[in-house]
Design a protein around this motif. Structure first.
Motif, PDB file in Angstrom:
ATOM      1  N   THR A 197       0.827  -1.206   0.000  1.00 28.42           N
ATOM      2  CA  THR A 197       0.000   0.000   0.000  1.00 28.42           C
ATOM      3  C   THR A 197       0.864   1.259   0.000  1.00 28.42           C
ATOM      4  OG1 THR A 197      -1.724  -1.191   1.217  1.00 28.42           O
ATOM      5  CG2 THR A 197      -1.864   1.216   1.186  1.00 28.42           C
ATOM      6  N   GLU A 198       1.921   1.264   0.805  1.00 28.58           N
ATOM      7  CA  GLU A 198       2.788   2.430   0.833  1.00 28.58           C
ATOM      8  C   GLU A 198       3.489   2.623  -0.504  1.00 28.58           C
ATOM      9  OE1 GLU A 198       5.656   1.661   3.893  1.00 28.58           O
ATOM     10  OE2 GLU A 198       7.059   0.671   2.528  1.00 28.58           O
ATOM     11  N   ALA A 199       3.736   1.518  -1.223  1.00 25.75           N
ATOM     12  CA  ALA A 199       4.431   1.603  -2.504  1.00 25.75           C
ATOM     13  C   ALA A 199       3.632   2.423  -3.509  1.00 25.75           C
ATOM     14  CB  ALA A 199       4.704   0.205  -3.048  1.00 25.75           C
ATOM     15  N   ILE A 200       2.306   2.221  -3.569  1.00 28.12           N
ATOM     16  CA  ILE A 200       1.506   2.989  -4.521  1.00 28.12           C
ATOM     17  C   ILE A 200       1.261   4.410  -4.018  1.00 28.12           C
ATOM     18  CG2 ILE A 200       0.436   0.987  -5.588  1.00 28.12           C
ATOM     19  CD1 ILE A 200      -2.004   1.411  -3.881  1.00 28.12           C
ATOM     20  N   LEU A 201       1.150   4.573  -2.706  1.00 22.84           N
ATOM     21  CA  LEU A 201       0.930   5.917  -2.165  1.00 22.84           C
ATOM     22  C   LEU A 201       2.166   6.797  -2.339  1.00 22.84           C
ATOM     23  CD1 LEU A 201      -1.052   5.144   1.126  1.00 22.84           C
ATOM     24  CD2 LEU A 201      -1.937   6.202  -0.962  1.00 22.84           C
ATOM     25  N   VAL A 202       3.351   6.243  -2.081  1.00 23.62           N
ATOM     26  CA  VAL A 202       4.556   7.062  -2.222  1.00 23.62           C
ATOM     27  C   VAL A 202       4.836   7.341  -3.687  1.00 23.62           C
ATOM     28  CG1 VAL A 202       6.293   5.199  -2.351  1.00 23.62           C
ATOM     29  CG2 VAL A 202       6.889   7.407  -1.323  1.00 23.62           C
ATOM     30  N   ALA A 203       4.470   6.425  -4.580  1.00 22.27           N
ATOM     31  CA  ALA A 203       4.637   6.685  -6.008  1.00 22.27           C
ATOM     32  C   ALA A 203       3.794   7.882  -6.425  1.00 22.27           C
ATOM     33  CB  ALA A 203       4.252   5.444  -6.812  1.00 22.27           C
TER      34      ALA A 203
END
Length: 314
Positions: A197-203
């Protein structure tokens, strides 16, 4: 295995940085490949195809080409200025059988390119979970979204719909990262949920950050370190995002490329100690920038002279 024929083709053109160490004549593989007539001056896609052939024929090792193919792949995808065209290029790259064995992190590149497209779409940014899922569905049907990226988005937005949420207040990706951190800190979600989840949010957060987009590779590494130290992203996500700016920073440093292997390793260790490189990325780069032997020194130590034998007296 790096074959002697290919290494000699680089060496004979005088393009490699080489030195003598411990009885071996060695050269720098990275500089040799970048400046080799096999690759120099070629467009990114041509470089990828050449690399694919050399790797298929085992003239180069996959581990030695990891950062090079990542760099060339990203440059190829970003040749068009339109975000949608970049996604279409990703789809073409992803379905290219000739390049299928290249170890390009296709999911990471797709996640970043998709985020850069989505944050520019008002319907997505102002829409609720259902509207966002519908947009992602349309993109997925055109093969523009990696399956793992699609799954992460589905887990993020479908949950609210399934649980019966009636209202939705849009939040920025950075606010989403902060909320996700609080959930993890309170033990309400685990790593299995936080990391994808953090991977798509930080992207998305970095795609909206114009300062980050225009920053130098070194400043991008500083930004990623800051996000990790604040607990907004894990080291796993930082490791994925740091590879490209770290690589581009190093290959732009002429003095670094010309330096001895020991100096290179010291430079990499300094970046690691400053928190700009993860242990994994440091290890990968230290391996790639190692000296590669061309041939052993065949000289041998002289054999000791036999001692004079005394003839016994009768």
């Amino acid at each position: 295995m790096v074959t002697p024929v290919f290494l000699c083709s680089i060496f004979l053109f005088g393009l490699a940085v080489h030195c003598r160490a411990e009885g071996f004549e060695v050269f720098d593989l990275v500089t040799g490949v970048i400046d080799s007539p096999h690759f120099k001056g070629k467009d990114p896609l041509t470089k990828l195809r050449l690399a694919a052939d050399l790797l298929r024929n085992k003239k180069l090792r996959h581990s030695d080409m990891t950062f090079l193919v990542l760099d060339w792949g990203d440059r190829y995808l970003r040749e068009p200025s339109d975000p949608m065209e970049r996604l279409r290029r990703w789809a073409e790259l992803n379905s290219d059988d000739q390049l299928s064995h290249l170890r390009i992190p296709r999911d990471v590149l797709n996640r970043i390119l998709l985020a850069e497209y989505l944050v520019g779409q008002p319907q997505y940014m102002n829409g609720g979970p259902l509207q966002r899922l519908e947009i992602l569905k349309q993109l997925s049907e055109s093969n523009l979204v990696d399956w793992s990226v699609s799954l992460a988005y589905a887990r993020l937005y479908a949950g609210g719909l399934i649980s019966g949420g009636k209202t939705y207040q849009p939040v920025t990706p950075l606010e989403g990262l902060t909320a996700l951190k609080q959930l993890k800190d309170n033990g309400l979600v685990g790593w299995h949920y936080k990391v994808p989840t953090e991977a798509i949010l930080v992207a998305e957060a970095l795609a909206m950050d114009k300062g980050f987009q225009q920053a130098s590779p070194y400043d991008q590494l500083l930004k990623l370190r800051d996000l990790e130290r604040k607990g907004l992203i894990t080291m796993l996500t930082k490791k994925e995002l740091e590879k490209l700016p770290a690589w581009r920073m190093l290959i732009s440093e002429t003095q670094f490329l010309k330096s001895d292997p020991a100096v290179k390793k010291t430079r990499l260790s300094e970046l690691k100690s400053e928190g700009l490189l993860s242990a994994s990325t440091w290890s990968d780069l230290a391996t790639i920038f190692r000296p590669v032997p061309l041939a052993t020194n065949n000289e041998h130590r002289p054999m000791p002279l036999p001692e004079k034998t005394q003839i016994p007296a009768n």
